[in-house]
Design an enzyme around this catalytic site. Structure first.
Site, PDB file in Angstrom:
ATOM      1  N   HIS A 148      41.309  40.302  34.786  1.00  0.00           N
ATOM      2  CA  HIS A 148      41.653  39.340  35.847  1.00  0.00           C
ATOM      3  C   HIS A 148      43.027  38.684  35.601  1.00  0.00           C
ATOM      4  O   HIS A 148      43.119  37.458  35.427  1.00  0.00           O
ATOM      5  CB  HIS A 148      40.542  38.284  35.841  1.00  0.00           C
ATOM      6  CG  HIS A 148      40.453  37.415  37.040  1.00  0.00           C
ATOM      7  ND1 HIS A 148      41.452  36.562  37.438  1.00  0.00           N
ATOM      8  CD2 HIS A 148      39.456  37.230  37.934  1.00  0.00           C
ATOM      9  CE1 HIS A 148      41.081  35.896  38.511  1.00  0.00           C
ATOM     10  NE2 HIS A 148      39.886  36.280  38.838  1.00  0.00           N
ATOM     11  N   GLU A 250      44.401  42.242  39.901  1.00  0.00           N
ATOM     12  CA  GLU A 250      43.394  42.591  38.890  1.00  0.00           C
ATOM     13  C   GLU A 250      42.992  44.067  38.937  1.00  0.00           C
ATOM     14  O   GLU A 250      42.658  44.582  40.009  1.00  0.00           O
ATOM     15  CB  GLU A 250      42.153  41.728  39.118  1.00  0.00           C
ATOM     16  CG  GLU A 250      42.457  40.237  39.190  1.00  0.00           C
ATOM     17  CD  GLU A 250      41.354  39.453  39.881  1.00  0.00           C
ATOM     18  OE1 GLU A 250      40.181  39.862  39.766  1.00  0.00           O
ATOM     19  OE2 GLU A 250      41.671  38.451  40.544  1.00  0.00           O
TER      20      GLU A 250
HETATM   21  O1  TA6 Z   1      39.766  36.944  41.505  1.00  0.00           O
HETATM   22  C1  TA6 Z   1      38.808  36.896  42.452  1.00  0.00           C
HETATM   23  C2  TA6 Z   1      37.718  35.884  42.132  1.00  0.00           C
HETATM   24  O2  TA6 Z   1      36.486  36.526  42.133  1.00  0.00           O
HETATM   25  C3  TA6 Z   1      37.763  34.761  43.172  1.00  0.00           C
HETATM   26  O3  TA6 Z   1      36.729  34.913  44.106  1.00  0.00           O
HETATM   27  C4  TA6 Z   1      37.654  33.490  42.332  1.00  0.00           C
HETATM   28  O4  TA6 Z   1      36.301  33.175  42.129  1.00  0.00           O
HETATM   29  C5  TA6 Z   1      38.364  33.926  41.075  1.00  0.00           C
HETATM   30  O5  TA6 Z   1      37.864  35.249  40.840  1.00  0.00           O
HETATM   31  C6  TA6 Z   1      38.273  33.003  39.893  1.00  0.00           C
HETATM   32  O6  TA6 Z   1      36.961  32.913  39.431  1.00  0.00           O
HETATM   33  P1  TA6 Z   1      36.654  31.864  38.226  1.00  0.00           P
HETATM   34  O7  TA6 Z   1      35.201  32.050  37.931  1.00  0.00           O
HETATM   35  O8  TA6 Z   1      37.540  32.262  37.078  1.00  0.00           O
HETATM   36  O9  TA6 Z   1      37.031  30.514  38.752  1.00  0.00           O
END
Ligand code: TA6
Length: 277
Positions: A148, A250
């Protein structure tokens, strides 16, 4: 724990490996096997790390490259399971740390029940993070997840993510809606898109004269995310204006493209990041 000359360990309660190699500087937390920072020689920092990130067991670092595994977002069936899996909220084991003239290679491992993974971080003039799912069980396992990556940008309003043109994606900002990407991805509000994309090199261009290149493998999905103003303000580990300074691109395996790993085999999800002026 043997460390090569250009790697030192800081923080006893929350170990962070500080890499200071002729090719790059980088920081990798044992918690989550989490790359926090990567600064190639003669370049500015490439990854965004929130100044409000929380460094304690059980809380994912906000920024760098969180390892979301062995599922992406909500668990497919268990509503009580943590979003984005169990890898990024615990301490891993360091397996090895080596270096040569091209950079530093560190390997980390974790095992929990049926889940076993290794992360390899290769930090040099490029950065490669690989997440290997190892199935040592007698049964197949189903895996999704994401590397991510938070990329540091001059101003999200200037950012274009290139090479997703004409790609189908799921827009999850409101009610999930299938769309087709027209032109480069730009940001004028919250973006949370899951692209059916496995191949091309993705480019993050922010008009700063620097382009970030992302090469994925083992990744049938690409996720592009920025929380924008309202969601950033609601996040305790991100400054209210923090959304202006990063975008996430990502290397992912979205739940609808989950990978079946057969007994005795493995799957590798990786992202290789480089910078061009
Ligand atoms: O990157 C996409 C995602 O799934 C978003 O929907 C948002 O939830 C992000 O990840 C960050 O998630 P987190 O649990 O790190 O706040």
């Amino acid at each position: 724990m043997h460390l090569p000359p250009n790697v030192r360990l800081s923080g006893s309660d929350y170990p962070v490996f500080e890499i200071d190699h002729p090719t790059c500087k980088a920081r990798v937390a044992l918690h989550g096997a989490h790359v926090m920072s990567w600064k190639p020689r003669d370049e500015d920092e490439v990854l965004y790390l929130s100044p409000d990130s929380v460094y304690k067991e059980g809380k994912a670092i906000r920024g760098g490259i969180p390892i979301c595994w062995p599922w992406f977002n909500a668990h497919p069936t268990n509503p009580d399971a943590p979003s984005h899996g169990l890898a990024r909220t615990r301490f891993w084991e360091m397996i090895s740390a080596e270096e040569d003239e091209n950079g530093v290679t560190m390997r980390f491992g974790m095992e929990e029940g049926i889940w076993k993974a290794e992360v390899t971080v290769k930090a040099g003039l490029e950065l490669e993070v690989s997440l290997e799912t190892l199935n040592t069980n007698e049964i197949p396992i189903v895996v999704s997840g994401a590397l991510h990556s938070y990329f540091s940008v001059s101003d999200i309003g200037n950012v274009r993510v290139v090479n997703l043109e004409d790609t189908d994606y799921l827009d999850t900002v409101e009610e999930p809606t299938r769309r087709k990407q027209k032109g480069a991805v730009k940001f004028a509000g919250e973006v949370d898109s899951i692209y059916d994309s496995s191949g091309k090199v993705l480019l993050v261009d922010d008009d700063s004269g620097r382009t970030i290149l992302i090469e994925k493998s083992g990744s049938p999905s690409t996720v592009v995310w920025n929380p924008w103003l309202e969601k950033a303000a609601a996040m305790g580990d991100l400054p209210d204006d923090g959304y202006l300074a990063f975008c996430c691109v990502e290397a992912a395996i979205a739940n609808d493209r989950a990978v079946i790993v057969m007994p005795g085999s493995s799957h590798v999800l990786s992202t290789r990041i480089s910078v061009e002026e």
